[in-house]
Scaffold this active site. Sequence first.
Site: not given
Length: 320
Positions: A55-57, A122, A296, A298, A89
């Site tokens: 997602g967005e860390s 990142r 990812h 998933e 991620c």
Amino acid sequence: MSTKNNTITIGVLALQGAFEEHQQCLEAISPNIRTVQIRTPDQLESIDGIVFPGGESTSMGLIGDVTTGLWDGLRNFVHNSGKPTWGTCAGMILLAERCIGTSAVITKGQSLIGGVDILVCRNYFGSQISSFEMSTPAPPVPFATVDATDDDDGDGKKDNDDSSFPGVFIRAPAILTAPPDVQVLGTVVAAPCRAAAVVLRELERKLEAGENVIQLGVVDALERKADGAIGYTNVCLQKNNNGQEDASTLEEEKKDATSVIQERINVTLPGASDETNAREVICAVRKGMILCTAFHPEIADDLRWHKYFVGMVLEAKQSS
């Protein structure tokens, strides 16, 4: 090793990102696997393992910091519970002890949970539009399976299939360094995006000066010319024939001779292989009961990494 009728509960951090996709993958493996979305610290008491999704860390860190007791609860779970944690991620970034390329608009930097002494960059591979899929090494064979079978669970893969895994990289980070006590499970050869290359150049300069870098924010990757034109800074991090950094297009940064070096650390960054700046970076590691993947799993049509993590959960339950 197969174990029958082992019912396990796996939490998935549900602050932001692809948590539902992880739940679907885990529950597709066996009806004996239950998942729960984790948003409060009290929920951590009833789970056998946890997944930090992609997602967005930065967003996850901001939400976690303002959710009473959650970040401390997660740190305690990761560092002290002995139960498995898997970060994919953005989740991998949260589990790193060192991070570069953090957001420039967050005054306190990226909020990390830590647990694995890796140095993560990142957005190493670029922005959202630079997302891609590439072959990555297969995960190890799971320690155990929930059901007494290694059927393919509908994904077309056996548990012991060692064919390459389809790694999906979306604004993905890369692991630059890992100490000997961290098991490297996969590497890929890839060039950093322009912005990441500038951050790497700054990191190299700091390390050469003996600084102990825990976090390093993004560095301006644009050149603003006198006529108003804007272009990208040209960064070549490969070594020339004399073994020196080839950065003739860059202005040498002046070093302050009076600066005090508090701690010197021995960190060797991966060297670029050619003029493209491509280098070997790490995409999957394990340390004890912590698993990290830069890609990812998933959203790939392949459950092998999820089966491997389930095996870690069973291994921890058997040892407890």
